[in-house]
Design an enzyme around this catalytic site. Structure first.
Site, PDB file in Angstrom:
ATOM      1  N   LYS A   1      35.999  40.499  46.976  1.00 64.67           N
ATOM      2  CA  LYS A   1      36.396  39.238  46.336  1.00 64.67           C
ATOM      3  C   LYS A   1      37.644  38.682  47.007  1.00 64.67           C
ATOM      4  CE  LYS A   1      38.976  39.344  42.472  1.00 64.67           C
ATOM      5  NZ  LYS A   1      40.235  38.558  42.429  1.00 64.67           N
ATOM      6  N   ASN A   2      38.657  39.521  47.211  1.00 63.76           N
ATOM      7  CA  ASN A   2      39.946  39.033  47.702  1.00 63.76           C
ATOM      8  C   ASN A   2      39.975  38.759  49.196  1.00 63.76           C
ATOM      9  OD1 ASN A   2      40.815  39.033  45.105  1.00 63.76           O
ATOM     10  ND2 ASN A   2      42.028  40.898  45.259  1.00 63.76           N
TER      11      ASN A   2
ATOM     12  N   CYS B   1      45.787  36.241  36.638  1.00 65.69           N
ATOM     13  CA  CYS B   1      46.078  37.252  35.617  1.00 65.69           C
ATOM     14  C   CYS B   1      47.565  37.219  35.255  1.00 65.69           C
ATOM     15  CB  CYS B   1      45.720  38.640  36.148  1.00 65.69           C
ATOM     16  SG  CYS B   1      44.005  38.786  36.632  1.00 65.69           S
TER      17      CYS B   1
ATOM     18  N   ARG C   1      54.802  35.052  38.381  1.00 63.78           N
ATOM     19  CA  ARG C   1      54.071  35.084  39.658  1.00 63.78           C
ATOM     20  C   ARG C   1      54.521  33.851  40.442  1.00 63.78           C
ATOM     21  NH1 ARG C   1      47.845  36.862  39.044  1.00 63.78           N
ATOM     22  NH2 ARG C   1      48.129  37.522  41.218  1.00 63.78           N
TER      23      ARG C   1
ATOM     24  N   ASP D   1      45.880  47.007  42.271  1.00 65.74           N
ATOM     25  CA  ASP D   1      44.621  46.645  41.601  1.00 65.74           C
ATOM     26  C   ASP D   1      43.792  47.859  41.200  1.00 65.74           C
ATOM     27  OD1 ASP D   1      43.987  43.637  43.583  1.00 65.74           O
ATOM     28  OD2 ASP D   1      45.386  44.082  41.954  1.00 65.74           O
TER      29      ASP D   1
ATOM     30  N   ARG E   1      34.793  38.226  36.754  1.00 67.69           N
ATOM     31  CA  ARG E   1      35.495  37.449  37.789  1.00 67.69           C
ATOM     32  C   ARG E   1      35.440  38.195  39.123  1.00 67.69           C
ATOM     33  NH1 ARG E   1      41.480  36.105  36.628  1.00 67.69           N
ATOM     34  NH2 ARG E   1      41.169  35.393  38.751  1.00 67.69           N
TER      35      ARG E   1
HETATM   36  C1  EPZ Z   1      46.753  39.039  45.518  1.00 67.89           C
HETATM   37  O1  EPZ Z   1      47.541  38.333  44.574  1.00 67.89           O
HETATM   38  C2  EPZ Z   1      45.489  39.449  44.778  1.00 67.89           C
HETATM   39  N1  EPZ Z   1      44.783  38.260  44.304  1.00 67.89           N
HETATM   40  C3  EPZ Z   1      45.827  40.347  43.592  1.00 67.89           C
HETATM   41  O2  EPZ Z   1      44.583  40.821  43.048  1.00 67.89           O
HETATM   42  C4  EPZ Z   1      46.621  41.551  44.085  1.00 67.89           C
HETATM   43  O3  EPZ Z   1      47.060  42.282  42.956  1.00 67.89           O
HETATM   44  C5  EPZ Z   1      47.831  41.097  44.902  1.00 67.89           C
HETATM   45  O4  EPZ Z   1      47.418  40.235  45.976  1.00 67.89           O
HETATM   46  C6  EPZ Z   1      48.580  42.275  45.512  1.00 67.89           C
HETATM   47  O5  EPZ Z   1      47.712  43.015  46.331  1.00 67.89           O
HETATM   48  C7  EPZ Z   1      43.951  37.637  45.170  1.00 67.89           C
HETATM   49  O6  EPZ Z   1      43.805  38.041  46.308  1.00 67.89           O
HETATM   50  C8  EPZ Z   1      43.227  36.441  44.635  1.00 67.89           C
HETATM   51  P1  EPZ Z   1      51.245  38.802  46.021  1.00 67.89           P
HETATM   52  P2  EPZ Z   1      48.870  37.529  45.073  1.00 67.89           P
HETATM   53  O7  EPZ Z   1      51.637  37.444  46.457  1.00 67.89           O
HETATM   54  O8  EPZ Z   1      48.636  36.989  46.417  1.00 67.89           O
HETATM   55  C9  EPZ Z   1      55.578  38.381  44.056  1.00 67.89           C
HETATM   56  C10 EPZ Z   1      42.895  41.178  41.473  1.00 67.89           C
HETATM   57  O9  EPZ Z   1      42.857  41.942  40.483  1.00 67.89           O
HETATM   58  N2  EPZ Z   1      55.659  37.070  44.723  1.00 67.89           N
HETATM   59  O10 EPZ Z   1      51.054  39.863  47.055  1.00 67.89           O
HETATM   60  O11 EPZ Z   1      49.278  36.612  43.978  1.00 67.89           O
HETATM   61  C11 EPZ Z   1      54.542  38.409  42.964  1.00 67.89           C
HETATM   62  O12 EPZ Z   1      55.051  37.926  41.750  1.00 67.89           O
HETATM   63  C12 EPZ Z   1      44.167  40.395  41.733  1.00 67.89           C
HETATM   64  O13 EPZ Z   1      41.978  41.012  42.294  1.00 67.89           O
HETATM   65  C13 EPZ Z   1      56.858  36.373  44.707  1.00 67.89           C
HETATM   66  O14 EPZ Z   1      57.849  36.823  44.138  1.00 67.89           O
HETATM   67  O15 EPZ Z   1      49.911  38.738  45.151  1.00 67.89           O
HETATM   68  C14 EPZ Z   1      54.220  39.870  42.881  1.00 67.89           C
HETATM   69  O16 EPZ Z   1      55.211  40.505  42.097  1.00 67.89           O
HETATM   70  C15 EPZ Z   1      45.215  40.619  40.680  1.00 67.89           C
HETATM   71  N3  EPZ Z   1      56.930  35.168  45.334  1.00 67.89           N
HETATM   72  C16 EPZ Z   1      54.345  40.335  44.330  1.00 67.89           C
HETATM   73  O17 EPZ Z   1      55.121  39.338  44.998  1.00 67.89           O
HETATM   74  C17 EPZ Z   1      55.841  34.632  45.984  1.00 67.89           C
HETATM   75  O18 EPZ Z   1      55.977  33.523  46.555  1.00 67.89           O
HETATM   76  C18 EPZ Z   1      53.017  40.472  45.069  1.00 67.89           C
HETATM   77  O19 EPZ Z   1      52.300  39.280  44.917  1.00 67.89           O
HETATM   78  C19 EPZ Z   1      54.632  35.357  45.984  1.00 67.89           C
HETATM   79  C20 EPZ Z   1      54.560  36.569  45.354  1.00 67.89           C
END
Ligand code: EPZ
Length: 433
Positions: A22-23, A117, A122, A306, A398
């Site tokens: 999915k991702n 989620c 976020r 995840d 999803r």
């Molecule tokens: C992706 O989310 C995935 N979603 C998530 O999977 C996954 O948990 C995550 O990557 C980490 O592997 C999709 O791919 C659609 P991040 P993403 O940006 O991109 C902080 C699932 O279950 N952050 O790596 O949103 C953020 O708050 C989902 O399939 C900032 O602070 O994750 C988090 O604490 C859930 N500022 C951390 O970084 C930013 O600008 C990691 O977030 C961006 C992120």
């Protein structure tokens, strides 16, 4: 209102084929906005987030054709910039990849705030850093996110303060057609980042270093269509691996890349399971007793966040105390209160859950609080004594392709039922006399 009903106690046995990731599929679908041509995407999972994303593009003017059960053709030649439907965009997080792909193709972007989620804050500050580095002016005043690179998108040196999958993806999308070269430092290293880079390079992009923390993008003038197959879903695979270990069964998973599963396999072996690896499959054998273990989630190649809820369920079955620390999100333990309804003994202290294992789980009515929490409830139901009813299963759907069918094939006593939504039932006439 749909529910999943499980009668626990059956060890899982047999073979399950893992679907496309999915991702990885989601960023690649939105990356098609960069391509004024037809792209054929294979091994795409049949999950709600993919369906929704294709609908977002279709409503923007893309032509989407289903060529087979897991193959779609996406043609964004005539897509209209800035026209995504806010009601659809706010349903998922991945819709924010439109920011990078619209900016990359049109030099501007306009997208409503994404959903996703609830793991606490976020923010998208790192995404904005990338867009601004590439010459974009970002405005978030009008209830949506608008970016305008009035002098065009120019290659830049981007250094992320934290490792972010989404921000890394959005920077790659925005930089692919930029004027000049871009370096992305402190980049995320997930396999789906590599998959996106491979897809874009198949379309004529010039991206190197994906999978490391420094990604280099040489801007090109245009991209052409291609045919591309999505990598297998390492999180779906990890989920079935944990289910096999938790139920004390023996399950073969096909269409996997064992390298992507290394941290999950290692933790499962630490918890007492046996994992045998082959070229594109693994066999997981659960043991009578689960051993306690400690887990700390990290960006790839660390233990994936995840997979955190699923692993917590397994550790509920272990003798002794296990510690699960969430190293990626502010809070990702909302599922704990649902597990406690099933008899688990877990205390959450900030970003750490202390699991006192060995207490038998019993069936109960529970809810899926998010995608991975929902599937963790299913694993708990598979091992619990009695019947477990999971509601809000649309959240599970999803990201899991035919989860009920796949678990049933492995011997689980599981079914999906559709019940009228109590809020929609006609109110019975109440005799107030
Ligand atoms: C992706 O989310 C995935 N979603 C998530 O999977 C996954 O948990 C995550 O990557 C980490 O592997 C999709 O791919 C659609 P991040 P993403 O940006 O991109 C902080 C699932 O279950 N952050 O790596 O949103 C953020 O708050 C989902 O399939 C900032 O602070 O994750 C988090 O604490 C859930 N500022 C951390 O970084 C930013 O600008 C990691 O977030 C961006 C992120």
């Amino acid at each position: 209102m749909d529910k999943i009903i499980i009668n626990g106690g059956n060890p899982l046995h047999g073979t399950v084929e893992i679907s496309g990731m999915k991702n990885a599929a989601l960023p690649i679908i939105y990356a098609c906005v960069l391509v004024e041509d037809k792209c054929v995407i294979e091994n795409i999972p049949n999950v709600r987030d993919v369906e929704l994303s294709l609908n977002i593009l279709r409503k923007m003017g893309a032509t989407i054709k289903t060529l087979g059960k897991n193959t779609v053709e996406i043609d964004c030649t005539h897509i209209n910039q800035g026209t995504s439907d806010p009601e659809l965009v706010k349903k998922i997080r991945a819709s924010y990849y439109l920011l990078g792909s619209e900016l990359g193709r049109f030099g501007k972007a306009k997208v409503a705030y994404p959903g996703g989620c609830d793991f606490g804050g976020r923010p998208i500050d790192q995404h904005i850093r990338g867009f601004e580095s590439l010459g974009g002016t970002v405005c978030t005043d009008s209830g949506c996110i608008e970016i305008d690179a009035d002098e065009g998108v120019c290659g830049a040196h981007i250094y992320f303060d934290i490792v972010s999958v989404g921000a890394t993806i959005n920077a790659m999308l925005a930089a692919a057609l930029a004027d000049g070269n871009t370096v992305i430092e402190n980049a995320a290293r997930e396999p789906h980042i590599v998959d996106l880079a491979n897809f874009l390079n198949t379309c004529g992009a010039r991206i190197s270093g994906a999978g490391t923390d420094v990604i280099r993008v040489k801007g090109v003038n245009s991209l052409h269509g291609c045919t591309y197959a999505i990598i297998p879903d390492m999180i779906e695979a990890g989920t079935y691996m944990v289910a096999a270990a938790a139920t004390g069964g023996c399950v073969k998973l096909t269409n996997v890349i064992p390298k992507h599963l290394e941290s999950v396999s290692a933790k499962l072996e630490e918890a007492g399971a046996v994992v045998d690896e082959f070229d594109d499959s693994v066999i997981v054998t659960g043991k009578v007793k689960v051993r306690k273990a400690n887990v700390k989630t990290h960006p790839y190649p660390g233990f994936p966040t995840d997979m955190q809820p699923q692993m917590a369920v397994l550790l509920c079955l272990a003798d002794g105390v296990s510690y699960v620390s969430e190293g990626v999100y502010e809070k990702r333990f909302r599922y704990v209160e649902e597990l406690i309804k099933m008899g688990a003994s877990i205390k959450v202290d900030g970003r750490t859950a202390v699991i006192e294992g060995g207490k038998p789980l019993h069936g109960a009515p529970v809810i899926a609080v998010d995608l991975r929490a929902g599937v963790a409830m299913a694993i708990a139901g598979l091992v619990a004594e009695g019947t477990t009813e999971i509601s809000d299963i649309h959240l599970i759907e999803r990201g899991y392709d035919d989860i009920v069918g796949k678990f049933k094939m492995l011997g689980a006593d599981i079914k999906k039922v559709s019940l009228p939504d109590p809020e929609e039932l006609p109110l019975k006439k109440v005799n107030l006399a």
